[in-house]
Design a protein around this motif. Structure first.
Motif, mmCIF file in Angstrom:
data_model
loop_
_atom_site.group_PDB
_atom_site.id
_atom_site.type_symbol
_atom_site.label_atom_id
_atom_site.label_comp_id
_atom_site.label_asym_id
_atom_site.label_seq_id
_atom_site.Cartn_x
_atom_site.Cartn_y
_atom_site.Cartn_z
ATOM 1 N N ASP A 1 2.487 43.422 29.478
ATOM 2 C CA ASP A 1 1.557 42.468 30.088
ATOM 3 C C ASP A 1 0.520 43.156 30.954
ATOM 4 N N PHE A 2 0.929 44.159 31.708
ATOM 5 C CA PHE A 2 0.015 44.895 32.567
ATOM 6 C C PHE A 2 0.604 46.252 32.875
ATOM 7 N N CYS A 3 -0.256 47.126 33.396
ATOM 8 C CA CYS A 3 0.166 48.468 33.802
ATOM 9 C C CYS A 3 -0.687 48.861 34.994
ATOM 10 N N VAL A 4 -0.383 48.306 36.163
ATOM 11 C CA VAL A 4 -1.137 48.626 37.379
ATOM 12 C C VAL A 4 -1.038 50.128 37.637
ATOM 13 N N ALA A 5 -2.171 50.762 37.818
ATOM 14 C CA ALA A 5 -2.195 52.215 37.967
ATOM 15 C C ALA A 5 -1.483 52.662 39.234
ATOM 16 N N ASP A 6 -0.624 53.649 39.097
ATOM 17 C CA ASP A 6 0.028 54.288 40.247
ATOM 18 C C ASP A 6 -0.815 55.490 40.641
ATOM 19 N N MET A 7 -1.721 55.301 41.591
ATOM 20 C CA MET A 7 -2.671 56.344 41.961
ATOM 21 C C MET A 7 -2.010 57.504 42.699
ATOM 22 N N LYS A 8 -0.744 57.324 43.114
ATOM 23 C CA LYS A 8 -0.039 58.383 43.835
ATOM 24 C C LYS A 8 0.815 59.252 42.920
ATOM 25 N N SER A 9 0.908 58.883 41.662
ATOM 26 C CA SER A 9 1.748 59.635 40.737
ATOM 27 C C SER A 9 1.147 61.006 40.441
ATOM 28 N N PRO A 10 1.990 62.057 40.411
ATOM 29 C CA PRO A 10 1.493 63.390 40.073
ATOM 30 C C PRO A 10 1.299 63.572 38.572
ATOM 31 N N VAL A 11 1.750 62.618 37.777
ATOM 32 C CA VAL A 11 1.642 62.718 36.319
ATOM 33 C C VAL A 11 0.189 62.510 35.902
ATOM 34 N N ARG A 12 -0.284 63.333 34.962
ATOM 35 C CA ARG A 12 -1.645 63.213 34.456
ATOM 36 C C ARG A 12 -1.589 62.875 32.979
ATOM 37 N N VAL A 13 -2.135 61.715 32.619
ATOM 38 C CA VAL A 13 -2.144 61.269 31.231
ATOM 39 C C VAL A 13 -3.547 60.768 30.902
#
Length: 227
Positions: A31-43
């Motif tokens: 339904d949604f994927c609110v961005a986690d701006m604190k995540s160290p993962v880069r995609v």
């Protein structure tokens, strides 16, 4: 025989449909994927915030961000662009859409640029604009004068521009873009203000002018219009 021909035609149409389907961003798988701006993962995009931590505010953007006119007097080109994209609105992540407000001072210009990842639908909020885009080879210009309430579309990755035709009044427009992060390449900045600089030998040959003119252009401060 006819049956075999029909099957071949059906297979060809399915293959074409499949190719067209993968030519654009895939549909979201949730339904949604609110961005986690604190995540160290880069995609290619942003990781999803834990759905249980999502709140209504993740899907809200304060009207003051895009609803208020912006100062254009400090801009050399007389315009100011205010973005609402995934960078400042994490709820847009994976949804394939963003907005921008463009304010134009008298005779202000949103200089020729492209959005490499988006088609743009522009609605005039105030004033009268001269605008247009240029196609790939042959380089045909499609331009028009538009007024308050008019809508104009700039196809994906085409060079386009807008100019306020009034000498004494501001203008404004709202753009909807078909990407959460459409990107922008401003032509003058990219050609004359890149870091490091493009060889003046290359540019002098490309523009068929003397190198001293290229050197002068590269010495100027090129406007970052925030688009």
């Amino acid at each position: 025989m006819a049956s075999s021909s029909n099957l071949f035609l059906l297979a060809a149409l399915l293959a074409l449909t499949s190719w067209q389907a993968i030519a654009y961003d895939p549909s979201p798988l949730q339904d949604f994927c609110v961005a986690d701006m604190k995540s160290p993962v880069r995609v290619n995009g942003f990781p999803c915030k834990d759905p249980m931590a999502v709140t209504p505010d993740d899907f809200f953007n304060d009207a003051r961000i895009i609803g208020q006119p912006r100062d254009t007097t400090k801009s050399k080109v007389g315009s100011n662009v205010t973005n609402v994209n995934v960078i400042n609105f994490p709820g847009l992540n994976t949804l394939g859409i963003s907005l921008a407000r463009i304010d134009y001072g008298p005779l202000g210009v949103n200089t020729p640029h492209i959005h490499p990842r988006a088609t743009e639908l522009l609605t005039v909020l105030e004033g009268t604009l001269y605008l247009g885009f240029v196609t790939s080879n042959p380089n045909r210009l499609f331009s028009k004068v538009v007024k308050k309430g008019d809508v104009f579309v700039f196809p994906k990755a085409m060079i386009h521009f807008q100019m306020n035709l009034a000498h004494d009044k501001p203008a404004a427009a709202l753009s909807s873009l078909s990407s959460q992060n459409p990107g922008v390449i401003t032509i003058a900045n990219a050609v004359f203000g890149s870091d490091p600089r493009i060889s003046d030998d290359v540019l002098a040959r490309a523009f068929q002018v003397e190198k001293k003119l290229i050197d002068w252009l590269q010495s100027q401060f090129w406007e970052n219009n925030n688009y």
